[in-house]
Design a protein around this motif. Structure first.
Motif, PDB file in Angstrom:
ATOM      1  N   ASN A  32       0.822  -1.211   0.000  1.00  0.00           N
ATOM      2  CA  ASN A  32       0.000   0.000   0.000  1.00  0.00           C
ATOM      3  C   ASN A  32       0.858   1.264   0.000  1.00  0.00           C
ATOM      4  OD1 ASN A  32      -2.318  -1.538   0.054  1.00  0.00           O
ATOM      5  ND2 ASN A  32      -2.581  -1.415   2.270  1.00  0.00           N
ATOM      6  N   PHE A  33       1.969   1.223   0.760  1.00  0.00           N
ATOM      7  CA  PHE A  33       2.840   2.397   0.812  1.00  0.00           C
ATOM      8  C   PHE A  33       3.430   2.699  -0.566  1.00  0.00           C
ATOM      9  CE2 PHE A  33       7.050   4.336   1.340  1.00  0.00           C
ATOM     10  CZ  PHE A  33       6.694   5.499   1.999  1.00  0.00           C
ATOM     11  N   ALA A  34       3.808   1.652  -1.316  1.00  0.00           N
ATOM     12  CA  ALA A  34       4.372   1.856  -2.657  1.00  0.00           C
ATOM     13  C   ALA A  34       3.376   2.593  -3.551  1.00  0.00           C
ATOM     14  CB  ALA A  34       4.749   0.515  -3.282  1.00  0.00           C
ATOM     15  N   ILE A  35       2.106   2.214  -3.453  1.00  0.00           N
ATOM     16  CA  ILE A  35       1.069   2.850  -4.268  1.00  0.00           C
ATOM     17  C   ILE A  35       0.869   4.310  -3.870  1.00  0.00           C
ATOM     18  CG2 ILE A  35      -1.422   2.857  -4.715  1.00  0.00           C
ATOM     19  CD1 ILE A  35       0.135   0.752  -6.284  1.00  0.00           C
ATOM     20  N   TRP A  36       0.758   4.575  -2.577  1.00  0.00           N
ATOM     21  CA  TRP A  36       0.463   5.941  -2.134  1.00  0.00           C
ATOM     22  C   TRP A  36       1.669   6.860  -2.263  1.00  0.00           C
ATOM     23  CZ3 TRP A  36      -4.183   8.132  -0.842  1.00  0.00           C
ATOM     24  CH2 TRP A  36      -5.264   7.250  -0.857  1.00  0.00           C
ATOM     25  N   TYR A  37       2.875   6.317  -2.145  1.00  0.00           N
ATOM     26  CA  TYR A  37       4.069   7.123  -2.393  1.00  0.00           C
ATOM     27  C   TYR A  37       4.061   7.584  -3.851  1.00  0.00           C
ATOM     28  CZ  TYR A  37       8.946   8.599  -2.664  1.00  0.00           C
ATOM     29  OH  TYR A  37      10.097   9.336  -2.854  1.00  0.00           O
ATOM     30  N   ALA A  38       3.793   6.665  -4.774  1.00  0.00           N
ATOM     31  CA  ALA A  38       3.761   7.011  -6.200  1.00  0.00           C
ATOM     32  C   ALA A  38       2.653   8.023  -6.480  1.00  0.00           C
ATOM     33  CB  ALA A  38       3.567   5.752  -7.042  1.00  0.00           C
ATOM     34  N   PHE A  39       1.525   7.892  -5.782  1.00  0.00           N
ATOM     35  CA  PHE A  39       0.412   8.828  -5.964  1.00  0.00           C
ATOM     36  C   PHE A  39       0.816  10.237  -5.525  1.00  0.00           C
ATOM     37  CE2 PHE A  39      -3.315  10.883  -3.863  1.00  0.00           C
ATOM     38  CZ  PHE A  39      -4.031  11.184  -5.021  1.00  0.00           C
ATOM     39  N   VAL A  40       1.418  10.346  -4.344  1.00  0.00           N
ATOM     40  CA  VAL A  40       1.837  11.655  -3.832  1.00  0.00           C
ATOM     41  C   VAL A  40       2.912  12.265  -4.723  1.00  0.00           C
ATOM     42  CG1 VAL A  40       3.015  12.804  -1.922  1.00  0.00           C
ATOM     43  CG2 VAL A  40       1.205  11.158  -1.439  1.00  0.00           C
ATOM     44  N   ALA A  41       3.821  11.420  -5.225  1.00  0.00           N
ATOM     45  CA  ALA A  41       4.915  11.915  -6.061  1.00  0.00           C
ATOM     46  C   ALA A  41       4.445  12.279  -7.464  1.00  0.00           C
ATOM     47  CB  ALA A  41       6.020  10.861  -6.142  1.00  0.00           C
ATOM     48  N   GLY A  42       3.211  11.888  -7.811  1.00  0.00           N
ATOM     49  CA  GLY A  42       2.692  12.193  -9.140  1.00  0.00           C
ATOM     50  C   GLY A  42       3.425  11.464 -10.246  1.00  0.00           C
ATOM     51  N   ARG A  43       3.927  10.272  -9.917  1.00  0.00           N
ATOM     52  CA  ARG A  43       4.782   9.541 -10.855  1.00  0.00           C
ATOM     53  C   ARG A  43       3.993   8.813 -11.930  1.00  0.00           C
ATOM     54  NH1 ARG A  43       7.749   7.895  -7.365  1.00  0.00           N
ATOM     55  NH2 ARG A  43       9.387   9.385  -7.803  1.00  0.00           N
ATOM     56  N   ASN A  44       2.768   8.429 -11.626  1.00  0.00           N
ATOM     57  CA  ASN A  44       1.989   7.605 -12.556  1.00  0.00           C
ATOM     58  C   ASN A  44       0.623   8.259 -12.771  1.00  0.00           C
ATOM     59  OD1 ASN A  44       0.325   5.603 -13.727  1.00  0.00           O
ATOM     60  ND2 ASN A  44       1.613   3.977 -12.888  1.00  0.00           N
ATOM     61  N   PRO A  45       0.434   8.941 -13.900  1.00  0.00           N
ATOM     62  CA  PRO A  45      -0.833   9.649 -14.145  1.00  0.00           C
ATOM     63  C   PRO A  45      -2.051   8.723 -14.091  1.00  0.00           C
ATOM     64  CG  PRO A  45       0.827  10.341 -15.726  1.00  0.00           C
ATOM     65  CD  PRO A  45       1.401   9.171 -15.000  1.00  0.00           C
ATOM     66  N   ALA A  46      -1.911   7.503 -14.622  1.00  0.00           N
ATOM     67  CA  ALA A  46      -3.048   6.583 -14.607  1.00  0.00           C
ATOM     68  C   ALA A  46      -3.414   6.199 -13.174  1.00  0.00           C
ATOM     69  CB  ALA A  46      -2.718   5.337 -15.432  1.00  0.00           C
ATOM     70  N   LEU A  47      -2.404   6.001 -12.320  1.00  0.00           N
ATOM     71  CA  LEU A  47      -2.650   5.714 -10.901  1.00  0.00           C
ATOM     72  C   LEU A  47      -3.328   6.909 -10.239  1.00  0.00           C
ATOM     73  CD1 LEU A  47      -2.312   4.238  -8.194  1.00  0.00           C
ATOM     74  CD2 LEU A  47       0.030   5.118  -8.105  1.00  0.00           C
ATOM     75  N   SER A  48      -2.855   8.113 -10.539  1.00  0.00           N
ATOM     76  CA  SER A  48      -3.466   9.318  -9.965  1.00  0.00           C
ATOM     77  C   SER A  48      -4.939   9.416 -10.350  1.00  0.00           C
ATOM     78  CB  SER A  48      -2.719  10.564 -10.440  1.00  0.00           C
ATOM     79  OG  SER A  48      -1.384  10.544 -10.007  1.00  0.00           O
ATOM     80  N   ASP A  49      -5.243   9.119 -11.617  1.00  0.00           N
ATOM     81  CA  ASP A  49      -6.642   9.147 -12.060  1.00  0.00           C
ATOM     82  C   ASP A  49      -7.480   8.146 -11.278  1.00  0.00           C
ATOM     83  OD1 ASP A  49      -6.143  11.108 -13.871  1.00  0.00           O
ATOM     84  OD2 ASP A  49      -6.158   9.822 -15.638  1.00  0.00           O
ATOM     85  N   ALA A  50      -6.935   6.945 -11.090  1.00  0.00           N
ATOM     86  CA  ALA A  50      -7.690   5.884 -10.406  1.00  0.00           C
ATOM     87  C   ALA A  50      -7.983   6.261  -8.959  1.00  0.00           C
ATOM     88  CB  ALA A  50      -6.909   4.570 -10.469  1.00  0.00           C
ATOM     89  N   ILE A  51      -6.973   6.765  -8.234  1.00  0.00           N
ATOM     90  CA  ILE A  51      -7.180   7.128  -6.829  1.00  0.00           C
ATOM     91  C   ILE A  51      -8.074   8.360  -6.711  1.00  0.00           C
ATOM     92  CG2 ILE A  51      -6.027   8.021  -4.765  1.00  0.00           C
ATOM     93  CD1 ILE A  51      -3.788   6.101  -5.219  1.00  0.00           C
ATOM     94  N   ASN A  52      -7.857   9.350  -7.578  1.00  0.00           N
ATOM     95  CA  ASN A  52      -8.709  10.549  -7.531  1.00  0.00           C
ATOM     96  C   ASN A  52     -10.168  10.215  -7.827  1.00  0.00           C
ATOM     97  OD1 ASN A  52      -6.791  12.489  -6.826  1.00  0.00           O
ATOM     98  ND2 ASN A  52      -6.069  12.682  -8.939  1.00  0.00           N
ATOM     99  N   ALA A  53     -10.398   9.243  -8.711  1.00  0.00           N
ATOM    100  CA  ALA A  53     -11.768   8.833  -9.010  1.00  0.00           C
ATOM    101  C   ALA A  53     -12.430   8.225  -7.777  1.00  0.00           C
ATOM    102  CB  ALA A  53     -11.772   7.824 -10.166  1.00  0.00           C
ATOM    103  N   ILE A  54     -11.656   7.434  -7.034  1.00  0.00           N
ATOM    104  CA  ILE A  54     -12.196   6.837  -5.801  1.00  0.00           C
ATOM    105  C   ILE A  54     -12.470   7.921  -4.770  1.00  0.00           C
ATOM    106  CG2 ILE A  54     -11.698   5.258  -3.889  1.00  0.00           C
ATOM    107  CD1 ILE A  54      -9.953   3.658  -5.858  1.00  0.00           C
ATOM    108  N   LEU A  55     -11.530   8.856  -4.631  1.00  0.00           N
ATOM    109  CA  LEU A  55     -11.686   9.931  -3.642  1.00  0.00           C
ATOM    110  C   LEU A  55     -12.871  10.830  -3.978  1.00  0.00           C
ATOM    111  CD1 LEU A  55      -7.935  10.976  -3.173  1.00  0.00           C
ATOM    112  CD2 LEU A  55      -9.362   9.694  -1.566  1.00  0.00           C
ATOM    113  N   SER A  56     -12.985  11.237  -5.253  1.00  0.00           N
ATOM    114  CA  SER A  56     -14.072  12.137  -5.640  1.00  0.00           C
ATOM    115  C   SER A  56     -15.425  11.445  -5.560  1.00  0.00           C
ATOM    116  CB  SER A  56     -13.839  12.664  -7.063  1.00  0.00           C
ATOM    117  OG  SER A  56     -13.825  11.600  -7.996  1.00  0.00           O
ATOM    118  N   GLY A  57     -15.440  10.133  -5.731  1.00  0.00           N
ATOM    119  CA  GLY A  57     -16.697   9.393  -5.660  1.00  0.00           C
ATOM    120  C   GLY A  57     -17.069   8.962  -4.262  1.00  0.00           C
ATOM    121  N   GLY A  58     -16.251   9.337  -3.284  1.00  0.00           N
ATOM    122  CA  GLY A  58     -16.534   8.971  -1.895  1.00  0.00           C
ATOM    123  C   GLY A  58     -16.331   7.502  -1.608  1.00  0.00           C
TER     124      GLY A  58
END
Length: 353
Positions: A32-58
């Motif tokens: 889980n840390f590997a995923i969230w580190y990459a999300f915070v670092a903005g390293r993977n746009p597709a990962l960012s889209d996936a997590i942001n979609a979950i966050l925006s959808g509650g």
């Protein structure tokens, strides 16, 4: 997820990642840390889209959601166990480095205490015999500190070499996990990942994105007639041809069975059609030979379909449109290239009839 962040950036991302994981009740496992580190670092746009979609959808980051994110964006295929094993060995090597640094810190503290003691003795106007004793003590501490530094240098050098070796091994495993063993092209998992990333970049940058779906004509018949070893030879031939023709910025993949795909960023439909025609003609110009008997078995022909990305559509729809063009090429005689525009014309003609 290979990183090369400076230590200050890495520390900031690590703290931010752990903070977000705590807020969203995500267990702080290495995966889980590997995923969230990459999300915070903005390293993977597709990962960012996936997590942001979950966050925006509650949505909630359940165990299943966390596992799916790791499966999609951290590892490929059945090599997860090997990747995790190497990852644990990297953690162990890093742990040793931290232990060495801790021991060196303790030695430095001891040396500092000895210096303070020596200074105190001097300030009191020590007798000559006491001065000699103090100098001897500080010399002994200096030798001990020098030995600690020498040992630290040796250990850090050995650990750094091991970490580099393990990192290279991990990179090799990831590359193998993303590669089709027979053709050496990207495998289906890597294709899905690359297509999602290409769509993200095309959407944000407003650049064209095209896709080719390619199929070997009459492959099953050839396989049944001459056997699987020669069938594998044909698949390798097509794989080599794609590797030679496709540009570095593009992604050629074995989509499944005898079907291949090529992702073409910054490429118009017309240029994608030209690329497909080059691939088709170069493969058709080759002859398949039975290496054991020397018998020439004939040419290999390909049918291909091309489509260009339409803003807002999902990857599945994009692939389906390229597939429709491929099927049209099959229906109209094989050994040819068709596009989404040809599909539209064929559909209109059918309606008029």
């Amino acid at each position: 997820m290979k990183t090369s962040d400076p230590i200050d950036v890495a520390s900031h991302c690590a703290r931010a990642a752990l903070g977000m994981m705590e807020r969203h009740k995500v267990p702080p496992t290495p995966e889980n840390f590997a995923i969230w580190y990459a999300f915070v670092a903005g390293r993977n746009p597709a990962l960012s889209d996936a997590i942001n979609a979950i966050l925006s959808g509650g949505g909630k980051f359940t165990t299943k959601v966390n596992e799916e994110l790791y499966e999609r964006f951290a590892v490929f295929g059945q090599d997860k166990a090997e990747l995790r094993e190497v990852g644990l060995r990297v953690e162990e090597a890093v742990g040793k480095v931290l232990e060495y640094l801790s021991n060196a810190g303790q030695g430095t503290a001891s040396y500092g205490a000895a210096l303070e003691t020596f200074s105190g003795r001097l300030s009191g106007g020590p007798a000559p015999d006491h001065l000699s004793e103090a100098v001897g003590a500080i010399l002994a501490e200096t030798k001990a500190m020098a030995e600690i530094n020498r040992q630290l240098e040796h250990n850090l050098e050995a650990s750094s070499t091991e970490i580099v070796r393990l990192r290279n091994e991990l990179d090799d495993l990831k590359r193998e996990a993303a590669t089709d063993a027979l053709t050496q092209l990207a495998n289906r998992k890597m294709f899905d990942h690359s297509l999602a990333l290409a769509i993200h970049n095309a959407r944000d940058g407003g650049h064209p994105l095209s896709l080719l779906m390619i199929d070997i004509d009459h492959f099953k018949q050839f396989n049944d007639t001459y056997g699987h070893p020669l069938g594998d030879q044909i698949l390798k031939l097509v794989g080599r041809s794609l590797t030679e023709i496709v540009k570095v910025k593009d992604t050629a993949a074995r989509y499944g069975g005898e079907e291949f795909a090529v992702i073409l960023p910054d490429t118009s439909l017309a240029d994608a059609m030209a690329m497909a025609e080059t691939i088709r003609s170069q493969v058709a110009a080759k002859r398949v030979t039975n290496r054991r008997t020397g018998q020439v078995l004939g040419q290999v022909t390909l049918s291909a379909g091309a489509a260009t990305y339409v803003a807002g559509e999902d990857p599945e729809s994009f692939v389906n449109r390229a597939d429709e063009a491929l099927y049209l090429a099959k229906r109209t005689g094989r050994n040819r290239v068709k596009s989404q525009e040809d599909v539209a014309v064929a559909a209109k003609t059918s309606e008029d009839l």
